[in-house]
Design a protein around this motif. Structure first.
Motif, short mmCIF file in Angstrom:
data_model
loop_
_atom_site.label_atom_id
_atom_site.label_comp_id
_atom_site.label_asym_id
_atom_site.label_seq_id
_atom_site.Cartn_x
_atom_site.Cartn_y
_atom_site.Cartn_z
N UNK A 173 13.47 1.34 -9.22
CA UNK A 173 13.27 1.66 -10.45
C UNK A 173 12.19 2.09 -11.15
N UNK A 174 11.68 2.01 -10.71
CA UNK A 174 9.95 2.35 -11.57
C UNK A 174 10.27 3.80 -11.29
N UNK A 209 10.86 9.50 -13.97
CA UNK A 209 10.97 10.52 -12.94
C UNK A 209 10.78 11.44 -14.16
N UNK A 210 11.27 11.84 -15.43
CA UNK A 210 11.67 11.85 -16.85
C UNK A 210 9.81 13.31 -16.19
N UNK A 268 10.74 -5.28 -3.18
CA UNK A 268 9.06 -4.94 -3.88
C UNK A 268 9.52 -3.30 -3.13
N UNK A 269 10.47 -2.40 -2.72
CA UNK A 269 11.66 -1.47 -2.36
C UNK A 269 12.44 -1.21 -3.77
N UNK A 277 0.72 -1.31 0.12
CA UNK A 277 0.01 0.07 -0.13
C UNK A 277 0.60 1.48 -0.02
N UNK A 278 1.61 1.05 0.56
CA UNK A 278 2.68 2.13 1.27
C UNK A 278 3.60 3.14 -0.03
N UNK A 279 3.86 1.98 -0.81
CA UNK A 279 4.25 2.55 -1.92
C UNK A 279 3.09 2.96 -2.88
N UNK A 280 2.00 3.22 -3.19
CA UNK A 280 1.09 4.08 -4.14
C UNK A 280 0.54 5.12 -2.87
N UNK A 281 1.01 4.99 -2.12
CA UNK A 281 0.61 6.30 -1.44
C UNK A 281 1.98 7.69 -1.91
#
Length: 448
Positions: A436-437, A442-443, A430-431, A303-307
């Motif tokens: 990487x994603x 970032x651009x 997952x981290x 959940x937290x990566x989505x937040x």
């Protein structure tokens, strides 16, 4: 009947947790209002000043925590004299220690030259420290009496009262108005909580033996919170020393964003911990570990990566629209957000650790990551890496903390070893994937 009562208390805890989350969201708006009405430099002074009430909130040495656990037992047994002695002693002790803290603050203002704004802020923080100590006592008293519904309403009242009063007084008086508004918000909430209840001040005397007994029980509990608070605030003094107050203002806003993102897993922890403690007699079983540590951990890990991603990509446009003076903090906040992933992963551990009676060990295991993080922060600031270096150091602190807590669990429960390695592998992978994603996107984020 007992089952119905237990469900009723659980429902109150859930409503209390949700009110805490709602209060934080409203407080986020209030924080943005403060930042909008104060220049970054004054906001930085506010961030530094509010650190002292945060420290004062832990000067009860565990007596408030012990009262929270003792009151239900005394109430159930009809021990009215013990109830009065516990309430009075914890309050007298808390106020006395905080009063000494305020005297030390005033003495330092008189002795040293901190600049007019900071000195005024520190002096106004003293009554706020005492009000906060009393408010904390009443909150713990109500929790011990299981009056969670009233506390839930008080959260909404505090946030709804604070927002307009902060906006008005900050617009009129700047930093002074911020501190007065916060004090008034606590007072208004206390008036609501104490309406129709016992006397505002206990009639029993301070009892030294009770005070010592409360410290023995509560200090190991609060020690964990003390180190956590220092982990989250210690770098503020390093930033002010090496940089400027305006830099601390930018950093303080970034931290608020992190706290908002992490409030979701924090609320879930508040909801699940009562059940974790209720099943504590099974704390050595793998099924217990998987249910109360593994399952919440994976929920947070996904959940937290989505937040975090949502906050990282929307923060820039929001700040450019609402707080253009703070837009330079975006890179720092984005680094902090990714490091906060590991802090979120530590949340499920607290219930497991406390259920096993290992909270003192956990506090000691936190010392090395915190010390390492502060040392790294001082090094990157001295090397000229600025706020982005501080954010990286904070993320490294959170990662080391996550590993240290898992080491603590493994050393006390070696039969959890395979499960721990499995969860470390999943959360680490997952981290890496999310990092990487994020880098590949970032651009796109820069073009927003």
């Amino acid at each position: 009947m007992a089952g119905l009562a237990e469900k009723g208390v659980h429902g109150q805890v859930v409503r209390y947790a949700m009110s805490s989350f709602s209060r934080h969201l409203l407080s986020l708006i209030t924080s943005f209002v403060r930042a909008k009405l104060l220049a970054p430099e004054l906001y930085g002074i506010w961030v530094l000043v509010k650190t002292f009430p945060a420290y004062g909130a832990h000067l009860h040495l565990g007596t408030q925590a012990a009262m929270y656990y003792r009151l239900p037992q005394h109430i159930a047994n009809g021990e009215h004299s013990h109830i009065a002695a516990t309430e009075a002693t914890s309050l007298w002790g808390t106020i006395a220690i905080n009063l000494l803290f305020c005297i030390a603050i005033v003495a330092s203002v008189v002795t040293f030259d901190f600049g007019d704004e900071l000195e005024i802020g520190l002096l106004l923080a003293c009554p706020l420290i005492l009000i906060t100590a009393y408010y904390q006592h009443i909150n713990n008293r109500f929790k011990g009496m299981r009056l969670f519904n009233k506390l839930a309403v008080s959260h909404y009242l505090f946030a709804l009262f604070s927002l307009p009063v902060t906006a008005l007084l900050t617009w009129l008086y700047g930093l002074i108005g911020v501190l007065i508004a916060l004090s008034l918000s606590f007072i208004a909430t206390l008036v609501y909580l104490l309406r129709g209840h016992q006397a505002w001040w206990p009639i029993s005397d301070f009892k030294r033996s009770v005070f010592v007994d409360l410290i023995r029980m509560g200090f190991p509990i609060v020690l964990l919170s003390i180190i956590t608070t220092f982990m989250m605030t210690g770098d503020r003094f390093l930033i002010v020393y090496h940089l400027e107050a305006s830099d601390l203002g930018l950093y303080g806003l970034a931290v608020i964003v992190i706290q908002t993102v992490l409030k979701v897993p924090s609320v879930s922890r508040e909801v699940i911990e009562p059940e974790t403690m209720a099943q504590a007699h099974n704390h050595r079983e793998i099924a217990y570990f998987d249910r109360f540590y593994g399952a919440p951990l994976l929920y947070i890990a996904f959940l937290v990566p989505a937040l975090i991603g949502s906050a990282a990509f929307t923060l820039g446009p929001v700040l450019r629209l609402v707080l253009p003076d703070y837009v330079d903090v975006v890179p720092t906040a984005q680094i902090l957000l990714w490091g906060a992933y590991f802090l979120a992963l530590t949340y499920p551990a607290r219930g497991i650790v406390v259920a096993a009676g290992l909270q003192t060990q956990m506090a000691l295991y936190m010392v090395a990551p915190v010390a390492l993080g502060l040392g790294l922060t001082a090094a990157v600031l001295a090397a000229g890496y600025g706020l982005e270096g501080v954010a990286f150091s904070k993320g490294a602190t959170f990662a080391f903390l996550y590993l240290a807590i898992n080491l603590l669990i493994f050393r006390n429960f070696p039969h959890y070893g395979v499960a721990i390695l499995r969860y470390l592998a999943i959360t680490g992978a997952l981290f890496f994937y999310c990092s990487v994603l994020a880098i590949s996107c970032a651009g796109f984020g820069d073009d927003l």
